[in-house]
Write a protein that holds these residues in place. Structure first.
Motif, mmCIF file in Angstrom:
data_model
loop_
_atom_site.group_PDB
_atom_site.id
_atom_site.type_symbol
_atom_site.label_atom_id
_atom_site.label_comp_id
_atom_site.label_asym_id
_atom_site.label_seq_id
_atom_site.Cartn_x
_atom_site.Cartn_y
_atom_site.Cartn_z
ATOM 1 N N CYS A 29 1.030 -1.259 -0.061
ATOM 2 C CA CYS A 29 -0.011 -0.281 0.054
ATOM 3 C C CYS A 29 0.857 1.170 0.054
ATOM 4 C CB CYS A 29 -1.031 -0.061 1.090
ATOM 5 S SG CYS A 29 -0.141 0.351 2.788
ATOM 6 N N THR A 129 -5.189 2.430 14.694
ATOM 7 C CA THR A 129 -6.498 2.560 13.967
ATOM 8 C C THR A 129 -7.579 2.969 15.027
ATOM 9 O OG1 THR A 129 -6.797 0.295 13.995
ATOM 10 C CG2 THR A 129 -5.623 1.048 12.019
ATOM 11 N N GLY A 141 -9.047 6.673 14.502
ATOM 12 C CA GLY A 141 -8.701 6.002 13.047
ATOM 13 C C GLY A 141 -9.904 5.046 12.570
ATOM 14 N N ALA A 142 -9.533 4.329 11.582
ATOM 15 C CA ALA A 142 -10.410 3.423 10.911
ATOM 16 C C ALA A 142 -9.782 1.976 10.742
ATOM 17 C CB ALA A 142 -10.782 4.063 9.680
ATOM 18 N N ARG A 152 -9.001 -0.969 3.229
ATOM 19 C CA ARG A 152 -8.189 0.478 3.657
ATOM 20 C C ARG A 152 -8.621 0.614 4.914
ATOM 21 N NH1 ARG A 152 -7.462 4.755 0.791
ATOM 22 N NH2 ARG A 152 -8.475 4.093 -0.785
ATOM 23 N N PHE A 153 -7.555 1.384 5.678
ATOM 24 C CA PHE A 153 -7.546 1.548 7.099
ATOM 25 C C PHE A 153 -6.795 2.705 7.272
ATOM 26 C CE2 PHE A 153 -3.494 -0.817 6.201
ATOM 27 C CZ PHE A 153 -2.508 -0.028 6.878
ATOM 28 N N THR A 154 -7.008 3.548 8.501
ATOM 29 C CA THR A 154 -6.435 4.874 9.005
ATOM 30 C C THR A 154 -5.707 4.610 10.041
ATOM 31 O OG1 THR A 154 -7.909 5.854 7.590
ATOM 32 C CG2 THR A 154 -6.901 7.243 9.092
ATOM 33 N N ARG A 176 -2.731 11.630 10.578
ATOM 34 C CA ARG A 176 -3.772 10.742 9.957
ATOM 35 C C ARG A 176 -2.962 10.095 8.841
ATOM 36 N NH1 ARG A 176 -8.793 10.389 11.657
ATOM 37 N NH2 ARG A 176 -9.462 9.587 9.942
ATOM 38 N N SER A 178 -3.583 7.161 5.835
ATOM 39 C CA SER A 178 -4.440 6.085 5.438
ATOM 40 C C SER A 178 -3.691 5.255 4.549
ATOM 41 C CB SER A 178 -5.746 6.902 4.690
ATOM 42 O OG SER A 178 -6.521 7.645 5.700
ATOM 43 N N CYS A 179 -4.491 4.026 4.287
ATOM 44 C CA CYS A 179 -3.359 2.922 3.348
ATOM 45 C C CYS A 179 -4.474 2.083 2.822
ATOM 46 C CB CYS A 179 -2.420 2.312 4.252
ATOM 47 S SG CYS A 179 -1.061 1.644 3.282
#
Length: 328
Positions: A29, A129, A141-142, A152-154, A176, A178-179
């Motif tokens: 990523c 995350t 995050g996510a 996808r994650f953050t 932040r 993201s990837c």
């Protein structure tokens, strides 16, 4: 009996996952988008778009419940903030705990190196995350989403004192990252599960009871800071930050309170057979009741307690003409 029943379910699931380990291929990523912000000064960086050389590799290890980030070939990334040019770079290699919920948390604080104005500063950040807090500010995050998602994650991180010069300034700094992990890893084999036992939300108070099993046999680091965030759609129902974590009260009980006394968290060890599991109770005053336009109402719960990060997304039933939400 009900608590013991949930414990048995978690234990059996954990043992089944261990017995059927399937290797997961590495993912690649690039960090995009990237946000670097100094909340106190309002300065935000404009980060250069990623190039082919910015691709990193993530290795997933089911046996250790970890992900290894390989940035050996990734050069420092350029940015411009308030007319000042600079670069930032993550460590060449770092590890993160990867859980059943798709969450990632760095196993140690990371030195993120900023170069600008002819000087270089390593800013210490814990990337996750989940949730991060500093100076009363909470950032979220996510995680890697469900199988229908795209990988996808953050990752987020925040510090009260960056030590940077202008234009960011030495105070608070948040990032932040993201990837999009390709191929998407499957978190189902990884440890770390949470089951909500009960939940009750009124216009005044939120009460939750849940069982969590971090995986392994080591007791979590309960004196570490604890943080919780409960939301529904775009509405934040309640947040809590316990910088001193949970103190031990007896052989198997850990209790903590927020500095303002508004939130309390208690954790009790349930058993020591095979894998540890814990019963957690949460009480937060001053919760915001979301508008109940439908029933049930989806509620998202994210927390980190004892260094264990997990989350749940569950439907709460509307009761008493919308003045109370209840689970189950």
């Amino acid at each position: 009996m009900r608590v013991r029943g949930w414990s048995l379910v978690l234990l059996v699931a954990a043992r089944a996952a261990v017995a059927h380990i399937v290797p997961i291929p590495a993912s690649t990523c690039v960090l995009d988008p990237v946000e670097i912000v100094a909340p106190a000064t309002g300065v935000a960086a404009t980060v250069a778009p990623p190039a082919a050389a910015d691709q990193l590799t993530i290795h997933w290890d089911v046996s250790t419940n970890q992900a290894q980030f390989d940035l050996a070939s990734v050069p420092p990334r350029s940015f411009v903030a308030a007319g000042v040019s600079g670069t930032f770079a993550l460590p060449t290699f770092f590890s993160a705990t990867f859980t059943h919920s798709g969450d990632l948390t760095a196993t140690a604080t990371l030195p993120v190196v900023f170069a600008m104005n002819g000087s270089t500063v390593a800013v210490s950040l814990m990337l996750t995350t989940g949730l991060a807090a500093a100076g009363g500010t909470i950032v979220a995050g996510a995680p890697i989403g469900p199988p229908t998602g795209d990988g996808r994650f953050t990752l987020v991180g925040i510090t009260t004192s960056s030590g940077l010069g202008p234009p960011f300034g030495p105070g608070m700094l948040s990032v932040r990252l993201s990837c999009l992990a390709t191929p998407r890893p499957d978190p189902d084999q990884f440890a770390g599960q949470t089951t909500l036992v009960s939940g009750n939300l009124t216009t005044r108070t939120l009460n939750l009871r849940a069982i969590f099993a971090p995986g392994g046999t080591a007791t979590p680091d309960f004196p570490a800071p604890a943080i919780l965030r409960i939301s529904s759609g775009g509405t934040v129902i309640a947040t809590a930050y316990l910088p001193a974590g949970l103190a031990q009260r007896g052989r198997s009980l850990f209790v903590g309170r927020s500095d303002d006394g508004r939130a309390a968290v208690g954790v009790r060890t349930l058993h020591r057979s095979g894998q540890l599991s814990f019963l957690m109770g949460v009480r937060i005053q001053g919760a915001t009741l979301p508008a109940a336009s439908t029933t049930p109402v989806p509620v998202d719960i994210t927390y980190e307690v004892g260094g264990f990060l997990s989350r749940m997304s569950l439907p709460f039933r509307v009761k008493h003409h919308g003045t109370r939400l209840h689970f189950p």
